[in-house]
Design a protein around this motif. Structure first.
Motif, PDB file in Angstrom:
ATOM      1  N   GLU A  61     -23.635   6.235  22.596  1.00 45.88           N
ATOM      2  CA  GLU A  61     -24.550   7.358  22.767  1.00 45.88           C
ATOM      3  C   GLU A  61     -24.969   7.827  21.374  1.00 45.88           C
ATOM      4  OE1 GLU A  61     -24.850  11.702  24.982  1.00 45.88           O
ATOM      5  OE2 GLU A  61     -23.641  10.080  25.811  1.00 45.88           O
ATOM      6  N   MET A 200     -33.567  -0.289  24.086  1.00 48.48           N
ATOM      7  CA  MET A 200     -32.956   0.170  25.324  1.00 48.48           C
ATOM      8  C   MET A 200     -33.101  -0.854  26.453  1.00 48.48           C
ATOM      9  SD  MET A 200     -31.425   2.898  24.675  1.00 48.48           S
ATOM     10  CE  MET A 200     -30.986   3.291  26.360  1.00 48.48           C
ATOM     11  N   ARG A 207     -27.275   5.008  25.496  1.00 45.72           N
ATOM     12  CA  ARG A 207     -28.090   6.207  25.717  1.00 45.72           C
ATOM     13  C   ARG A 207     -28.529   6.721  24.353  1.00 45.72           C
ATOM     14  NH1 ARG A 207     -27.361  12.058  26.617  1.00 45.72           N
ATOM     15  NH2 ARG A 207     -28.869  12.747  28.186  1.00 45.72           N
ATOM     16  N   ASN A 221     -32.064   7.206  29.022  1.00 49.74           N
ATOM     17  CA  ASN A 221     -30.782   7.180  29.714  1.00 49.74           C
ATOM     18  C   ASN A 221     -30.291   5.761  29.927  1.00 49.74           C
ATOM     19  OD1 ASN A 221     -30.279  10.019  30.127  1.00 49.74           O
ATOM     20  ND2 ASN A 221     -31.997  10.000  31.569  1.00 49.74           N
ATOM     21  N   ARG A 222     -28.982   5.612  30.019  1.00 45.82           N
ATOM     22  CA  ARG A 222     -28.424   4.278  30.265  1.00 45.82           C
ATOM     23  C   ARG A 222     -28.654   3.870  31.708  1.00 45.82           C
ATOM     24  NH1 ARG A 222     -23.671   7.075  28.911  1.00 45.82           N
ATOM     25  NH2 ARG A 222     -23.698   5.947  26.934  1.00 45.82           N
TER      26      ARG A 222
END
Length: 524
Positions: A61, A200, A207, A221-222
Motif C-alpha cells: 500500500e 496497477m 493499492r 484499489n487492489r
C-alpha cells in the motif's frame, strides 16, 4: 619534456566513484527530459516499495503526494507500508550507488541497485536539497521509528547524516521526501499518472493513493488479495555463459575442482554432461578452478554450444497469471470484454528461460482517450514493470503490430477502443539499453509475443462476431415486433374474426431469428 608530460598526466588522472560517474551521466539512469525524469523517479520508488513489501509477505500500500511549488519544481512524498529499513542501512540504501540485494540471477523488477540512490542524486543535482527519510521497523517485537536528513557525498559514494532523531510511527514502512527541479508532471502516455495506472493492471494486489499537483486525488484499489510468490534464484544455463563468466566464477569459487564448480554454478550440468564436456574438449576438469586458462574457457563455451541440455528450470519465473491480469484489467479499465493468456516457458539465446503473457481489453475505458475518441494502446511490461518509453524499438510493439488485425474483426487498430497487454518474464530480460525501456527483438521472444497476442485476439474476434450477430438479431426482432402485430390485426379484420394472441408466435419468430444468426441448434 617527458618529465613535464608525466607531471601533467599525474595532475589530470582521476578516479570516479559510481556516484560521480552517474552525476556526469545521469541519462544512463533514465533521467532524460522533464516528463521522463519524473516518471523514472516514480518507477524506482514504487518498484522498491513493492519488492520490500512482497518479500515480507505484506500486501503493498503506497501513498504518493506530489506538490508543485514553482515552475518545474516539485516536492515528492512517497510512503509505503513495507517492513521498513533498519537504521544502519538507511544511508546505504538512499545514498550509495550499487548497494542492494538485486545482483543475483533472479526475476526482479530492478537489477542495478541504483533506484533510490539515483533519485536522491537527481534531487540533489537539481535542487541541492537533502533527502528526508522516516523508517519504521519491528525490532525484537517492538516498533521503532527513526527520522534522518541525508546528503550524498558523491566523492565517497556514501551518505552524510545531517540530522537524526527517534520518532513515533504508526506502523512499519518508509516515508521519503525529495525536492526536484527540471522535471514535469504530465497526464500524457509517458507521464507519472499513466505509469501508476499501468502498474496497477500488472500488480492487482497493490493499492496506491496518489494526490497530484493539480489537486486531484486518485485511489487505485487492489483487485486481488493474493501476494505473488517470491521467485527463486536459479543458476544460469550453460548456453548463456561466456569465457569471461567462467574465469570470473573460477576466481571467486570455493570449490576445489573445476568440474564441481560447473555442476554447482550452472543449471543442468550433471556428471554425465561433465564427462561429455571432457570428451569434446580434452580438458581435465579435475584441475583447480584458478588454474583454468582463458583459451580453455573459450573451448568449454564452444563445446556448450554443441551439447544438448534439458530445458532450464523455470521455478525462478513467476508470471502474473491469467486470472490476476484479468482482475487488474477489469479494476482499472472496466471493459466489456477481456481475454488473457500465459504461455509456457521458452528459451532464447542459448537457454535463458522466459515467459510471455498477454491480455486484451475491449470497450469501457480501454484504450487511451484522445479528445473524445478512444484509440488503441499497447501496454508493455517486463517482470510486471511498465515500459513507458522507447516503444518504437521494442519487440512487444513490433510483435503486436505485425498481426493482421483485420482477421480478428478490427479494421483499424489505431482507432479501436482496445488495450493490449504484454508482459515478458525472465531472470534476464534482454533490454536494448541501460534505460531498460525496450525489449530486444530476439527471434524466440518476438515469436512468443505474436503467438500470445494472436490467442487473445482470436477470443476477441469470437466476442465481436457474437456481438454483431446479437445486434443483427435485435434489429430483425424489432422489425418483427413492429410489423407482426399490424399484419395479424389486419388479417383478423379481413377474416372478420377476433384478433388472436400473437405473443407466443412473436417470441418463437424472434428466437428463431437469433438462433439462425448465431448458428445454434433450435433444440439447444
Amino acid at each position: 619534456m617527458a618529465r613535464q608530460a608525466l607531471d601533467l598526466f599525474d595532475e589530470g588522472f582521476q578516479e570516479l566513484t559510481p556516484s560521480e560517474f552517474f552525476r556526469k551521466n545521469k541519462q544512463m539512469l533514465g533521467f532524460t527530459g522533464k516528463i521522463r525524469s519524473l516518471t523514472i523517479v516514480f518507477h524506482e520508488l514504487i518498484t522498491n516499495s513493492f519488492d520490500a513489501a512482497e518479500e515480507a509477505g505484506i500486501l503493498p500500500e503506497i501513498k504518493i503526494d506530489l506538490k508543485r511549488i514553482g515552475k518545474d519544481h516539485y516536492i515528492l512524498r512517497h510512503q509505503d507500508n513495507g517492513p521498513g529499513i533498519p537504521e544502519k542501512y538507511i544511508p546505504k540504501v538512499f545514498c550509495t550507488m550499487f548497494a542492494g540485494s538485486k545482483f543475483r540471477n533472479i526475476q526482479s523488477r530492478g537489477q542495478q541497485g541504483l533506484g533510490c540512490s539515483g533519485c536522491v542524486l537527481l534531487s540533489q543535482m537539481t535542487t541541492g536539497k537533502p533527502v528526508k527519510v522516516i523508517s519504521g521497523t519491528m525490532e525484537n517485537g517492538e516498533l521503532k521509528g527513526v527520522k534522518m536528513t541525508l546528503k550524498m557525498d558523491v566523492k565517497k559514494n556514501q551518505g552524510l547524516i545531517l540530522e537524526k532523531e527517534e520518532v513515533e510511527v504508526d506502523g512499519t514502512g518508509v516515508c521519503i521526501e525529495l525536492h526536484f527541479k527540471d522535471v514535469s508532471y504530465s497526464l500524457s502516455e509517458q507521464g507519472a499518472y499513466e505509469y501508476i495506472r499501468r502498474t496497477m493492471i500488472a500488480n492487482p494486489h497493490a493499492r496506491i493513493i496518489f494526490n497530484d499537483p493539480t489537486g486531484n486525488r486518485y485511489v487505485f484499489n487492489r483487485a486481488s488479495d493474493v501476494i505473488p510468490p517470491m521467485p527463486k534464484e536459479v543458476p544460469p544455463p550453460p548456453g548463456g555463459v561466456t569465457a569471461d563468466d567462467l574465469i570470473f566464477m573460477a576466481k571467486h569459487t570455493d570449490k576445489r575442482r573445476f568440474r564441481s564448480m560447473l555442476t554447482s554454478n550452472l543449471s543442468r550440468m550433471s556428471s554425465k554432461k561433465i564427462k561429455e564436456l571432457e570428451e569434446l574438449t580434452g580438458i581435465d576438469l579435475n584441475k583447480r578452478p584458478k588454474d583454468m586458462k582463458w583459451e580453455e574457457a573459450e573451448q568449454i563455451v564452444e563445446a556448450f554450444k554443441k551439447m544438448k541440455f534439458m530445458s532450464p528450470p523455470t521455478s525462478g519465473l513467476i508470471p502474473i497469471g491469467e486470472e490476476q491480469i484479468e482482475k487488474g484489467m477489469k479494476e482499472i479499465l472496466q471493459p466489456e470484454f477481456t481475454a488473457t493468456v500465459t504461455r509456457k516457458p521458452k528459451t532464447y539465446r542459448g537457454g535463458i528461460a522466459f515467459i510471455v503473457e498477454a491480455g486484451i481489453a475491449y470497450g469501457g475505458n480501454s484504450g487511451r482517450l484522445v479528445g473524445d475518441q478512444r484509440k488503441a494502446e499497447i501496454m508493455r511490461f517486463a517482470n510486471r514493470v511498465p515500459l513507458t518509453f522507447d516503444a518504437g524499438s521494442c519487440a512487444i510493439t513490433e510483435g503486436v503490430k505485425s498481426l493482421d488485425w483485420r482477421r480478428y474483426g478490427i479494421r483499424d487498430l489505431e482507432n479501436a477502443p482496445i488495450s493490449i497487454f504484454v508482459n515478458v518474464v525472465s531472470t534476464n530480460v534482454p533490454y536494448l539499453s541501460t534505460g531498460k525501456q525496450s525489449v530486444s527483438p530476439e527471434p524466440e521472444i518476438l515469436g512468443e509475443i505474436r503467438q500470445a497476442t494472436m490467442i487473445v485476439a482470436r477470443k476477441l474476434y469470437k466476442y465481436l462476431r457474437k456481438k454483431k450477430a446479437a445486434k443483427e438479431e435485435a434489429q430483425r426482432a424489432k422489425i418483427f415486433e413492429t410489423y407482426v402485430p399490424v399484419i395479424i390485426k389486419q388479417a383478423a379484420l379481413l377474416a372478420e374474426r377476433e384478433e388472436p394472441d400473437y405473443r407466443e408466435l412473436l417470441d418463437t419468430v424472434t428466437r428463431r431469428a437469433k438462433l439462425e444468426i448465431l448458428g445454434e441448434s433450435l433444440n439447444e
